[in-house]
Design a protein around this motif. Sequence first.
Motif, PDB file in Angstrom:
ATOM      1  N   ARG A  27       9.163  12.219   0.997  1.00 39.31           N
ATOM      2  CA  ARG A  27       9.119  12.074   2.462  1.00 39.31           C
ATOM      3  C   ARG A  27      10.202  12.914   3.140  1.00 39.31           C
ATOM      4  N   LEU A  28      11.415  12.884   2.571  1.00 35.23           N
ATOM      5  CA  LEU A  28      12.506  13.642   3.195  1.00 35.23           C
ATOM      6  C   LEU A  28      12.212  15.141   3.164  1.00 35.23           C
ATOM      7  N   GLU A  29      11.637  15.570   2.063  1.00 36.18           N
ATOM      8  CA  GLU A  29      11.305  16.989   1.936  1.00 36.18           C
ATOM      9  C   GLU A  29      10.204  17.352   2.925  1.00 36.18           C
ATOM     10  N   ALA A  30       9.189  16.503   3.008  1.00 35.00           N
ATOM     11  CA  ALA A  30       8.061  16.768   3.916  1.00 35.00           C
ATOM     12  C   ALA A  30       8.545  16.846   5.369  1.00 35.00           C
ATOM     13  N   ARG A  31       9.573  16.057   5.686  1.00 38.96           N
ATOM     14  CA  ARG A  31      10.076  16.044   7.062  1.00 38.96           C
ATOM     15  C   ARG A  31      11.172  17.093   7.295  1.00 38.96           C
ATOM     16  N   ILE A  83      10.614   4.665  -6.300  1.00 41.62           N
ATOM     17  CA  ILE A  83      10.930   4.780  -4.866  1.00 41.62           C
ATOM     18  C   ILE A  83      11.858   5.977  -4.594  1.00 41.62           C
ATOM     19  N   GLU A  84      12.664   6.319  -5.594  1.00 48.24           N
ATOM     20  CA  GLU A  84      13.595   7.450  -5.400  1.00 48.24           C
ATOM     21  C   GLU A  84      12.809   8.746  -5.214  1.00 48.24           C
ATOM     22  N   GLN A  85      11.747   8.913  -6.015  1.00 50.65           N
ATOM     23  CA  GLN A  85      10.913  10.112  -5.907  1.00 50.65           C
ATOM     24  C   GLN A  85      10.097  10.069  -4.609  1.00 50.65           C
ATOM     25  N   ASP A  86       9.597   8.875  -4.259  1.00 47.54           N
ATOM     26  CA  ASP A  86       8.859   8.737  -2.987  1.00 47.54           C
ATOM     27  C   ASP A  86       9.747   9.151  -1.811  1.00 47.54           C
ATOM     28  N   LEU A  87      10.996   8.737  -1.889  1.00 48.82           N
ATOM     29  CA  LEU A  87      11.933   9.059  -0.805  1.00 48.82           C
ATOM     30  C   LEU A  87      12.133  10.571  -0.713  1.00 48.82           C
ATOM     31  N   ASP A 145       0.809  -1.216   0.000  1.00 44.76           N
ATOM     32  CA  ASP A 145       0.000   0.000   0.000  1.00 44.76           C
ATOM     33  C   ASP A 145       0.851   1.280   0.000  1.00 44.76           C
ATOM     34  N   GLY A 146       2.090   1.162  -0.442  1.00 40.51           N
ATOM     35  CA  GLY A 146       2.858   2.361  -0.791  1.00 40.51           C
ATOM     36  C   GLY A 146       3.584   3.078   0.332  1.00 40.51           C
ATOM     37  N   VAL A 147       3.799   2.401   1.464  1.00 39.50           N
ATOM     38  CA  VAL A 147       4.499   3.066   2.576  1.00 39.50           C
ATOM     39  C   VAL A 147       5.979   2.656   2.560  1.00 39.50           C
ATOM     40  N   THR A 186       8.708   2.081   9.856  1.00 41.59           N
ATOM     41  CA  THR A 186       8.602   2.871   8.627  1.00 41.59           C
ATOM     42  C   THR A 186       9.778   3.849   8.578  1.00 41.59           C
ATOM     43  N   LEU A 187       9.994   4.438   7.394  1.00 33.47           N
ATOM     44  CA  LEU A 187      11.018   5.482   7.288  1.00 33.47           C
ATOM     45  C   LEU A 187      10.708   6.616   8.255  1.00 33.47           C
TER      46      LEU A 187
END
Length: 356
Positions: free
Chosen positions: A181-185, A174-178, A78-80, A143-144
């Motif tokens: 998340r890193l940007e959001a955090r 996954i590179e873009q997903d990462l 589910d994309g996490v 999770t990350l």
Amino acid sequence: MRNQIASGLALAALFTASTASANNNGQSLAAAHGIPHPAVIAHRGASYDAPESTTPAYLLAREQGADYLELDLQRTRDGVLVVVHDDVLSRTSDVAERFPERKASPVSAFTLAELKSLDAGSWFNQAYPERARPSFRKLPILTLDEVIDIAEGNPERQPGLYIETKVPQQFPGIEQDLKTRLEARGWLDRPGRVVLQTFDRNSLALLHQAMPQVPKILLLWVGTKAIKPASGQDFVDSGVTDKAGFYARQQPRDQAEFLRWLGYARQGGAVGTGPSARRTGLGEQSYADLIQPWMNQASHARGLLVHVYTLDEPVDFDKAMKAGVDGIFTNRAGALLRYYQRPAEPEAAALERLGY
Ligand code: G3P
Ligand code: CA
């Protein structure tokens, strides 16, 4: 006259280039990228003393003062984004009891809720009874975001994250997903706070495209799909049962083949390489020796840092540092910190203070 000037300029350029190469020592390279030197990279957390990639492993590494928490990134059905090393869950969880029909399925076959229902700690107590703790039972997969929470959890201890895209061909995007998340955090704000790593040249290119400003490391490995071996063989096809013994005999086909991979690292936008190493005592995480002094010198001459994986003993820390590496992946962050004469709380005391 014009020819003389031209050849004079060429010689000067050559001289400048070779001087620059000579000056490219690891310390200045690391400083340029905001990376501590020599770097203490807690491999799957403090994974000698606690189950790999779990909360106590990462808390212990943070509290002891590791520079980076290392993690292997995968993605749920589910994309996490989750933190698991192996392609499958059988070594480090009770998946065989909980989901017997999917015990050999990849991580991507499970939802986050399913992964969270697994016990990712008890296997450690069985495998390492001398380091077992009742509190390790039923530890969850993280999770990350949860590892980021741990990295941010103590204002006095602020490790960075050293993130590997694991089997990235299984996880398109996954590179873009990462990055998202890193940007959001807010983790892409400081140079060297995150280091990205991969064995996969395609993933390196995608990471570089997504996060050009974040330092990246190309992991190095001797194998028929990586640095071509002189033996022409992979362990799985060799018929040999002694894995560490097999890898101890492996070496690149020739010098040019090793140097070719340094070229791939540079072309892909990496600031360094992560070579394997042979351990003095061999064992499970002992691989081909890719940290010979000439290899490290060649890396530095090309402006590349060297972070070697994965060493746990002072004798090997010493050999690696004398060979010229710039940082070490270790399951024993405390031991490496002490080797560097940096303070590190004793493992048992720290785990108990942390409630384990
Ligand atoms: O990421 C460096 C090192 O961790 C590579 O080996 O298999 O432990 O991820 P592995
Ligand atoms: Ca890794």
